[in-house]
Structure formats: structure tokens, C-alpha cells
Design a protein around this motif. Sequence first.
Motif, short mmCIF file in Angstrom:
data_model
loop_
_atom_site.label_atom_id
_atom_site.label_comp_id
_atom_site.label_asym_id
_atom_site.label_seq_id
_atom_site.Cartn_x
_atom_site.Cartn_y
_atom_site.Cartn_z
N GLU A 148 0.90 -1.27 0.12
CA GLU A 148 0.19 -0.03 -0.22
C GLU A 148 0.83 1.36 0.03
OE1 GLU A 148 -2.98 -0.39 3.03
OE2 GLU A 148 -3.14 -2.38 2.53
N GLY A 149 1.99 1.10 0.24
CA GLY A 149 3.19 2.22 0.14
C GLY A 149 3.31 2.92 1.58
N THR A 150 2.56 2.27 2.52
CA THR A 150 2.65 2.83 3.74
C THR A 150 4.18 2.86 4.44
OG1 THR A 150 0.41 2.34 3.99
CG2 THR A 150 1.44 3.03 6.21
N GLY A 151 4.73 3.78 4.78
CA GLY A 151 6.01 3.96 5.61
C GLY A 151 7.02 3.83 4.69
N VAL A 152 6.90 3.78 3.00
CA VAL A 152 7.87 3.88 2.29
C VAL A 152 8.75 5.07 2.35
CG1 VAL A 152 8.31 3.51 -0.18
CG2 VAL A 152 6.79 1.94 0.85
N LYS A 153 8.05 6.39 2.47
CA LYS A 153 8.43 7.47 2.39
C LYS A 153 9.58 7.78 3.40
CE LYS A 153 7.28 12.48 1.71
NZ LYS A 153 7.14 13.13 3.07
N ARG A 154 9.09 7.27 4.83
CA ARG A 154 9.89 7.50 5.87
C ARG A 154 11.07 6.41 5.78
NH1 ARG A 154 7.86 5.54 11.77
NH2 ARG A 154 10.25 5.70 12.67
N SER A 206 -9.41 -16.72 11.51
CA SER A 206 -10.39 -16.15 10.43
C SER A 206 -10.91 -17.10 9.59
CB SER A 206 -9.86 -14.96 9.74
OG SER A 206 -8.79 -15.26 9.02
N LEU A 207 -11.84 -16.90 8.77
CA LEU A 207 -12.47 -17.96 7.75
C LEU A 207 -11.42 -18.13 6.62
CD1 LEU A 207 -15.19 -19.30 7.12
CD2 LEU A 207 -15.30 -17.79 5.18
N PRO A 208 -10.58 -17.08 6.03
CA PRO A 208 -9.37 -17.35 5.35
C PRO A 208 -8.29 -18.28 5.76
CG PRO A 208 -10.08 -14.97 5.39
CD PRO A 208 -10.73 -15.67 6.25
N ILE A 210 -8.78 -20.78 8.07
CA ILE A 210 -9.43 -22.15 8.08
C ILE A 210 -9.24 -22.67 6.74
CG2 ILE A 210 -11.40 -23.35 8.97
CD1 ILE A 210 -12.10 -21.14 10.92
N ILE A 211 -9.91 -21.96 5.98
CA ILE A 211 -9.79 -22.42 4.43
C ILE A 211 -8.51 -22.60 3.82
CG2 ILE A 211 -10.47 -21.80 2.12
CD1 ILE A 211 -13.05 -20.37 3.23
N GLU A 435 -5.90 -11.06 -0.84
CA GLU A 435 -6.70 -10.95 -1.98
C GLU A 435 -5.69 -10.25 -2.91
OE1 GLU A 435 -7.07 -8.96 0.81
OE2 GLU A 435 -7.14 -7.04 0.45
N ARG A 437 -3.99 -7.92 -5.56
CA ARG A 437 -3.90 -6.47 -5.79
C ARG A 437 -4.06 -6.08 -7.35
NH1 ARG A 437 -0.05 -2.98 -4.99
NH2 ARG A 437 1.53 -4.40 -5.26
N ARG B 69 -17.14 -23.22 13.25
CA ARG B 69 -16.40 -22.24 12.43
C ARG B 69 -15.78 -23.23 11.18
NH1 ARG B 69 -17.45 -17.90 10.15
NH2 ARG B 69 -15.58 -16.16 9.83
N ALA B 73 -16.66 -23.09 7.62
CA ALA B 73 -15.45 -23.03 6.33
C ALA B 73 -15.68 -23.92 5.44
CB ALA B 73 -14.17 -22.96 7.00
N MET B 77 -16.19 -23.10 1.49
CA MET B 77 -15.22 -23.77 0.55
C MET B 77 -15.93 -24.67 -0.59
SD MET B 77 -11.95 -25.74 1.59
CE MET B 77 -10.56 -26.36 0.64
N ASP B 140 -15.09 -10.81 6.79
CA ASP B 140 -13.88 -10.76 5.75
C ASP B 140 -14.16 -10.38 4.30
OD1 ASP B 140 -12.14 -12.88 7.45
OD2 ASP B 140 -14.02 -14.01 7.02
N ARG B 151 -8.08 2.09 0.18
CA ARG B 151 -6.52 1.78 -0.04
C ARG B 151 -5.84 3.03 -0.63
NH1 ARG B 151 -5.01 -3.34 -2.87
NH2 ARG B 151 -4.91 -4.16 -0.96
N SER B 152 -4.52 3.54 0.12
CA SER B 152 -3.91 4.73 -0.30
C SER B 152 -2.61 4.41 0.31
CB SER B 152 -4.80 5.98 0.16
OG SER B 152 -4.84 5.94 1.60
N GLY B 153 -1.64 5.36 -0.30
CA GLY B 153 -0.25 5.30 0.06
C GLY B 153 0.02 6.52 1.06
N GLU B 154 1.21 6.95 1.22
CA GLU B 154 1.44 8.14 2.17
C GLU B 154 0.73 9.01 1.63
OE1 GLU B 154 4.94 6.82 4.71
OE2 GLU B 154 5.26 6.88 2.71
#
Lengths: 587, 154
Positions: A148-154, A206-208, A210-211, A435, A437, B69, B73, B77, B140, B151-154
Motif C-alpha cells: 500500500e506504500g505505507t511507511g515507504v517515504k519514511r 479467521s475464515l480465510p 481455516i480455508i 486478496e 492487488r 467455524r 468454512a 469452500m 472478511d 487503499r492509499s499510500g502515504e
Amino acid sequence: MNDPPVLLMGHPNVGKSALFNRLAGADITESNYPGTTVDYTESEIGVAGEHRPVIDVPGTFSLDPTDNAESVAVEFLESNPEATIVGVLDATRIERGLNLALEILDRGYEMVLALNMFDEARARNVDIDVDGLGSILGVPVVPTVATEGTGVKRLTETIPEATGTSLTAVSDAVGVEDPGEDPGAKWELVDAIVEKTVEFGETEPSLPEIIGRLTVKPWTGLPFAAAALYGMWAFFSAVAGFFTDGYFVPFFDGHWLPWLQSAFPGEGGWLYFILVGDPQATNSFEAFGMLTSGLFVAVGVVLPAIFALYLVLAILEDSGYMARLAVLVDTLFHRIGLHGFAIVPMVLSFGCNVPGVAATRSFETEKQRFIMMTLLSVFIPCGAQLAVMLSLIPQYTGFIVLYLIVGFFVFGAILDRLVPGSSPELIVDVPPLREPRIGNLSTKLGLRTREFFKSAVPFVLLGVGIVNVLYLGGTIDWLAVNLQPILTGWFGVPTDTIPALIAGFLRKDLAVAQLSSIAMTPFQTVMSVIMVSIYFPCLATFAMLINEGRKSGSPVRMLGGALLTLVAALFLWGGLFHLGGILAGVA
Amino acid sequence: MRWDTPYFAMVGALLVAAGAIGTLAGLTGDTIHVGPVAIGGTFAIWWGPVLVGAGAFMLRAVSGRLTTREDEALVFMGSLMLWIVGGADVLSILLGAIPGGAEVWLASPAAFLAGVAPPYPPAVLGAFLALPAFRYAENDVLTILRRLLGRSGE
């Protein structure tokens, strides 16, 4: 560029390539499985008003390399004693990467630590005292979320503040003895650092998650894998069919071919024959000129299919499912002297054999690399070939691929017994399901499609041209007479398949397309497609085999062995299919 | 008993039956029509076992009454497998109905509607029947949506 480089180093699959893309504004391939980067990538980064080289180094677990990719990483470090290291750690489990960071610091390098995937650590209730960690290690520590680019500038701003430290100072800070050269004591030091700086909270799976666990258990994982592979196949067919049958076939057959046949001057001449082909042909598969069949196969048939296949492959890679598939098939691959991660080059080869062969660099031994490279180049049909097969013989394609995959494992088991060398086990982390990107998917698609245009299209056109020249020179007829006993006797296919076999040296997709214009029984069609698949790798893969053989220091042994296997596979596996056809009464 | 237990028991049983019939139809080359559903075709031998697997996951989960759960799942699935196969079928039907040939390029509305008309493969209907499984992944899905949208960068 004489400034000391900035090296991105860390374990495999901690997000180094994603961080590299963010730091350098580059577009290199990132994936959600270990071993994506098997060679280094270099770019530039602006640090405190100066441009410095920044290098994405392959992931390594330690400074004692166990495979080619790790050797590249260690060689890079050792050949750049003035380098600044950006140590990339997976923040969800910093204990894994800290040992490597300590090893690098112990060699006197200056370092900044990037705690990557910091968002995932938070989501899993992993609370890291970032300032405390920096003060214990004596180096700057920056939390990042590279995707996400977070922290890259720092992080960029912190690179000039990189410092070195000694293990003695680190040991003093956490109150344990200096580990010296004792590996066990180094892990105790890591444990002590983690105990002082990280708190792990309780979380419900979480469900992911367990899956994710269910996908690596055979009883649930194998049916799911079948669904995933079927989905990949069906998507590939639907998208390729839409563009090819819906638009390119009507365009090429209804407009382009008739126009070229009438407008191109010199019908009956050699140039017309090479460029346009048969003036009476009614479809672009049969015309077989460079500008008719050549363009149609490359652009009209293969390009849409390759695009669809690359998209699905990228989703498999980035979701983390590829790594789970590796765990699921580990036992199967052990039977041929490999391990589960052999699925990565295998699946990549279904797109194109060239990156598949390159991905074998993550294998530990020459034996494993030889087996995998040989099997890939002989038994795995590339996406381009699959596209043409799906377009021409959709009802047989699944069975042909199945027969080739069985051959892959049968010959793998034989090679495992014949080839000397060891087949060590590989223990790697299975990344979490994520997920994919969209930005990374489009980058991968763009890079791979561009590569296809550069490497495939000229070869397809050249292939048509060469076959037509050989026709004109009488070579095809001469070969047809002399190879008849083998082709009709051993394989049961007509001698008309010779031009396709010659074209197959350059491009398999072109070869299969050429087979479509020959009058054959269904069995002969399937038999000849199998022959085209296994009789020789395409030129690009062959060049890659030479290159990889040279890197391993034994190109002759590598190529000789691969070619011997190829001849054996062609005559035994191809002959066996013919025998099956005779016994079933269809040959 | 929770409402979803008998519901997914029914969906699971239907899937196992459709998958088994599909596999047999794929082997014999026949196509069986049941209302708007056509079971068979060139690729039935490949998708049939997948449907059997998806149905078996649901039946296995409901045998534990969907109390854990892990059971949820397993249903999710199985549904995911169904959405993969059904989604590919829907895509294939839609993309197959759009082109109109060499001179027209885009199909007329009437031709498009004819192209997307029944019969459908069983996974298409099964994919809709499995939609309630999304409730098990509500958080989820929302997290992923939030990440995608915010979503975004700095």
C-alpha cells in the motif's frame, strides 16, 4: 553509479519486490509465494538528494546459501562491502528474519530494518515495540506496508541514518551472553529480543485462515485443487473463445485473408507463396503464409489465450494459493526426486516454458534442476500451444494434457533413479491467503504480454517463412520420403505432418495450427499433437536450457541429458500411445 | 436446528446427484435435460467430479450441524468451488452470446437473449443456491472491500 548501493535483503516472501517497486517506482514481478525473485533487479533511488543504486536481492534464509537464488543473494552482499542494507522482515513473525538481520550486522554492514506487512501484524494482535526494537538493535526500524506504500517515504528518508552494530552490543541490551559463532546461541539472542519487544495477543482464526488450512489437507485440498484448475481452464477457454471465434476468425477469414489474396501482387510466385500462401484457401489456418496464418496464429489465436492464462496465473500466485498447491502435491513430487514447490515452475510453464525453466533456480541441487528442466521442456505444453489445441480440438485437449502430465511423472520417476545426486527436502513458509492487488496483476499482465509480443510473434512469422522456403526447395518432400517408416510405422501419423514438426522447432502453437490443415483421423490428430508436444522444446526454451546449463557449469551434460530424455520420451511415450490406439482399434 | 443446516443439506445432495449424473453423461456422451438445466456436454467429465466434491463438503459440514467455524468454512469452500465452476459457465454463456459474426460484430438484442436463454449447466443454478454461504464470510468480505476502497499510500 559509484555510490554504494542499497540492497533489499530478507527471507523469501516478505515483500522485498513490493518494497523495491515502491522505493524505485519500478514494475517488477511480485508474488505471494517464496522464490519469486531468482535473480537480482537493479534500479535507482533518490536518497538525501543523491541517486543511489537500489537492488532487489533474491530472498535468503541465512548467509550460508543452500540454492542458486540464495547464492546470488550472498554473493551480492559480499561483493558490496560498502552497501547499505534495508533488512526486510515479516512483521507478523519477526523472529524468523531477525537471525538473518543479526548475521548481516555481524559482518559489519550498515542497516535499516523495514517491518513489512505491519498491517497484518496488527490484525493478528501482534504488538511490536518499534522504538524498543530499534534501540536494542542500534539501527533505525521503520514499519511498512509495501503493497500500500505505507511507511515507504519514511523508510527512504531513514536510509541515510543507517548504522551498524555489534552482536555484543545487542546482547548487552537484552542481557544475554554474546553468542559469538554459536548458531544456537544466536537463536537464543533472537528469542530474547522478541521477548522484550513483541507481544502476541489471542485471536480467533479467521475464515480465510481455516480455508487456508483446509486447502493443504488432501481430502479437502485435492477436490478444491480440481475446482481451481478446472476454473482456470474454463476461464481460459471462455475468454480465448470470445476473442478468437467471436472476432478474430470472422475478421481474418472474412476480411483480411480474401483482401490479401486478391490485393497482393505476383500470385503463383515464390514471394506470394511465402507471405500469403495458398491463394485458394478459405480460412487462415490453411493458407499458411507469413501474413495470413502467421499473423492469425500469433495475434488471433494465441494472444487472447495467453492474456487470459496469464491473468489466472497471476491470481493464483498473488492469492497465495500456489504455495498451498505446493504443499498439497509435495508427496507426489517426492516420488520423482523433487518437492512440492516444483509446482511453481510447472504451472508457470503452462504459460510459457521460458520463465518455468528460470524458476528452477530455486532448486537446491543440480539433479533436481536437471530433472525439472528436462521434464518441463518435454512434457508441459505452453499456453500458446494450449490455445491452438483448444481452438482446433477442444474435445481432446484435456485428455492430451492428462497423458502428458502422466508422462511427466513416469519419466520423472525414471530420471530420479538414473540421475546421480541428492534430492534434499525443502522447508518453506506457506504464506497467508490474500486478496490479489489489481495494480500488481496489471503489472504482471503487462510485462508478460509484452514479453510474448517480443519473443513469440517474430518466431511464428519466421517459422511460417522457413517452412515455406523448405517447401519450395523440396526439403519437405525429401524428409517425407525418408522419415515415412518412422512416422507411419512407429507413430501411425501421415508424412504430411513433417512441415508441422519442422515449424515446431520454432513455435509449438504454429505446429499445432499447421496440423489442422491435414486430413487425419481423430486418433492421428491426437497422436500428432502429442508428438509435436514432446519431440523438441521450442527455440526459446532451447536457448533458455543452454543458458541455464551454462550457469550450472555443465551445458553439454545438461543439454545432452535433456536431448536423450527427449528422444526416449518421444519414442517410448509416443509409441505407447500408438500401441494403445492399435489395441483399442482406433489407430 | 439452524435454518442453514437443512438448506445446505439439500444443496449438497443436489450437487452430488448433478455431479454424478454429469460425470456419467460425460462418459457416455449423452445430455440429460431437467427443466432449465442440461447435464452433459464435452467437459462434463471434468466438472462432474468437482460438483460431487462441492456437494460432499456441504454434506460433511451439515453432518456436524454447522456448529463450528470449521463446518462453516467447509460449506464456504464447497460454495467457492461451485462459484468457480458456475462463474466460468456464466462467463462462457455471456461471452458466447455477444459476438454477432463477420458483418455485424455485436449480436442483436434478440440474438443475445437467445444466446443466454436456458438450458444452463447445473453449476450455474448451484452457484445461486450457494449464495447464502456468504454470510459465513461477512466480516472478511467487508474487510476486503474496505481495503480495496480505502487503499492509499502515504
